[in-house]
Design a protein around this motif. Structure first.
Motif, PDB file in Angstrom:
ATOM      1  N   PRO A   9     -26.643  55.182  12.345  1.00 53.99           N
ATOM      2  CA  PRO A   9     -26.581  54.886  10.902  1.00 53.99           C
ATOM      3  C   PRO A   9     -25.659  55.814  10.135  1.00 53.99           C
ATOM      4  O   PRO A   9     -24.964  55.376   9.204  1.00 53.99           O
ATOM      5  N   GLU A  10     -25.619  57.098  10.517  1.00 52.67           N
ATOM      6  CA  GLU A  10     -24.763  58.030   9.801  1.00 52.67           C
ATOM      7  C   GLU A  10     -23.278  57.740  10.038  1.00 52.67           C
ATOM      8  O   GLU A  10     -22.440  58.030   9.180  1.00 52.67           O
ATOM      9  N   ALA A  13     -22.520  54.789   7.781  1.00 53.62           N
ATOM     10  CA  ALA A  13     -22.517  55.281   6.403  1.00 53.62           C
ATOM     11  C   ALA A  13     -21.227  56.026   6.085  1.00 53.62           C
ATOM     12  O   ALA A  13     -20.698  55.926   4.967  1.00 53.62           O
ATOM     13  N   ALA A  14     -20.688  56.771   7.051  1.00 55.82           N
ATOM     14  CA  ALA A  14     -19.442  57.501   6.827  1.00 55.82           C
ATOM     15  C   ALA A  14     -18.290  56.550   6.527  1.00 55.82           C
ATOM     16  O   ALA A  14     -17.440  56.828   5.676  1.00 55.82           O
ATOM     17  N   PHE A  15     -18.261  55.410   7.207  1.00 54.79           N
ATOM     18  CA  PHE A  15     -17.188  54.441   6.969  1.00 54.79           C
ATOM     19  C   PHE A  15     -17.296  53.802   5.590  1.00 54.79           C
ATOM     20  O   PHE A  15     -16.290  53.367   5.032  1.00 54.79           O
ATOM     21  N   ARG A  16     -18.493  53.741   5.042  1.00 49.61           N
ATOM     22  CA  ARG A  16     -18.662  53.127   3.720  1.00 49.61           C
ATOM     23  C   ARG A  16     -17.965  53.924   2.623  1.00 49.61           C
ATOM     24  O   ARG A  16     -17.711  53.405   1.542  1.00 49.61           O
ATOM     25  N   MET A  48     -17.482  48.121   1.398  1.00 49.91           N
ATOM     26  CA  MET A  48     -18.592  47.930   2.330  1.00 49.91           C
ATOM     27  C   MET A  48     -18.161  48.273   3.749  1.00 49.91           C
ATOM     28  O   MET A  48     -16.972  48.288   4.089  1.00 49.91           O
ATOM     29  N   ALA A  49     -19.152  48.542   4.592  1.00 45.92           N
ATOM     30  CA  ALA A  49     -18.958  48.702   6.032  1.00 45.92           C
ATOM     31  C   ALA A  49     -20.272  48.355   6.709  1.00 45.92           C
ATOM     32  O   ALA A  49     -21.346  48.735   6.237  1.00 45.92           O
ATOM     33  N   ALA A 178     -14.495  52.051  19.446  1.00 44.06           N
ATOM     34  CA  ALA A 178     -13.481  52.942  18.870  1.00 44.06           C
ATOM     35  C   ALA A 178     -13.923  53.563  17.559  1.00 44.06           C
ATOM     36  O   ALA A 178     -13.152  54.297  16.929  1.00 44.06           O
ATOM     37  N   ALA A 179     -15.152  53.311  17.141  1.00 45.67           N
ATOM     38  CA  ALA A 179     -15.588  53.742  15.811  1.00 45.67           C
ATOM     39  C   ALA A 179     -15.565  55.258  15.656  1.00 45.67           C
ATOM     40  O   ALA A 179     -15.045  55.789  14.664  1.00 45.67           O
ATOM     41  N   MET A 180     -16.112  55.989  16.614  1.00 51.78           N
ATOM     42  CA  MET A 180     -16.200  57.436  16.490  1.00 51.78           C
ATOM     43  C   MET A 180     -14.805  58.067  16.443  1.00 51.78           C
ATOM     44  O   MET A 180     -14.523  58.924  15.595  1.00 51.78           O
ATOM     45  N   ARG A 181     -13.934  57.665  17.351  1.00 54.55           N
ATOM     46  CA  ARG A 181     -12.584  58.237  17.373  1.00 54.55           C
ATOM     47  C   ARG A 181     -11.823  57.869  16.097  1.00 54.55           C
ATOM     48  O   ARG A 181     -11.067  58.690  15.566  1.00 54.55           O
ATOM     49  N   THR A 182     -12.024  56.664  15.604  1.00 51.69           N
ATOM     50  CA  THR A 182     -11.354  56.254  14.379  1.00 51.69           C
ATOM     51  C   THR A 182     -11.767  57.140  13.212  1.00 51.69           C
ATOM     52  O   THR A 182     -10.927  57.579  12.412  1.00 51.69           O
ATOM     53  N   LEU A 183     -13.046  57.443  13.117  1.00 50.27           N
ATOM     54  CA  LEU A 183     -13.518  58.319  12.048  1.00 50.27           C
ATOM     55  C   LEU A 183     -12.908  59.714  12.177  1.00 50.27           C
ATOM     56  O   LEU A 183     -12.498  60.324  11.168  1.00 50.27           O
ATOM     57  N   GLU A 184     -12.822  60.230  13.393  1.00 47.64           N
ATOM     58  CA  GLU A 184     -12.217  61.544  13.602  1.00 47.64           C
ATOM     59  C   GLU A 184     -10.766  61.564  13.121  1.00 47.64           C
ATOM     60  O   GLU A 184     -10.323  62.520  12.474  1.00 47.64           O
TER      61      GLU A 184
END
Length: 224
Positions: A9-10, A13-16, A48-49, A178-184
């Motif tokens: 969830p976190e 939430a970061a992508f939002r 939104m995300a 790829a979500a985690m790497r994209t956020l980084e």
């Protein structure tokens, strides 16, 4: 039971909190095509995300199906993604679905096609991204073929559970894996762009600020 793994969830939430432009840049760094062309917000000012519940529609055949009941597949924070193959002369989304999705706590809906009853969406503040709004029903014209299968939005592949992000600039799809790497990468690019902006504010020439903080290196793909 979900038909796809849930992201933390976190992480969602970061992508939002991120603009789609930053997410798109991070996907480009990885060589991932995620920017969906042609979908625009029916309700401005929303971001939104959420993970995608995918819905594949086809024109009706000799055995006519229905537009489908699918809200039970989605949970709070999810995004409904409807693949209508870009057709805009009839709709698959209207006031009843808006009310139900809003009450279920969904993040929003994206449609590669058209929606109607835009006034009702605005009244409850439920965000929709689509190609157009039009009043004609899709009943007896389209039918729900399958749910939580791979679909396409504007030529971009979307699988159930992928992350869909949207704002006034449009819609971008982040593959779940790829979500985690994209956020980084978003955070890395953002930190350097902040340094450049701060330098310019302090009187440094733009070219010097960019060179000092490696601006043009941000544009290259990873592994090259």
């Amino acid at each position: 039971m979900d038909s796809f793994p849930r992201l933390a969830p976190e992480l969602v939430a970061a992508f939002r909190s991120l603009p789609t432009s930053a997410i798109s840049d991070a996907l480009d760094r990885q060589g991932i095509e995620g920017a969906v062309e042609g979908l625009r917000p029916m309700l401005a000012g929303h971001r939104m995300a959420g993970q995608a519940i995918t819905l594949a529609y086809l024109p009706v055949g000799t055995r006519r199906g229905t537009m489908g009941d699918f809200l039970h597949l989605a949970g709070p924070g999810d995004v409904l993604a409807l693949d209508m193959r870009g057709r805009t002369d009839c709709t698959a989304w209207g006031a009843i679905l808006t009310e139900a999705a809003h009450r279920a706590g969904l993040s929003g809906t994206v449609i590669d096609g058209a929606n109607r009853d835009i006034g009702e969406s605005r009244a409850v503040g439920y965000p929709i991204w689509s190609r157009a709004h039009f009043m004609r029903t899709g009943k007896d014209r389209w039918q729900l073929e399958a749910a939580n299968v791979p679909i396409a939005l504007g030529g971009i592949r979307v699988e159930a559970g992928d992350l869909i992000c949207a704002d006034d600039a449009g819609v971008v799809v982040v593959p779940r894996e790829a979500a985690m790497r994209t956020l980084e990468i978003v955070r890395e690019i953002g930190a350097k762009e902040t340094l450049i902006q701060d330098a310019v504010r302090s009187g440094t020439e733009l070219a010097e600020a960019r060179a000092t903080h490696g601006y043009f290196g941000l544009q290259g793909r990873e592994g090259r």
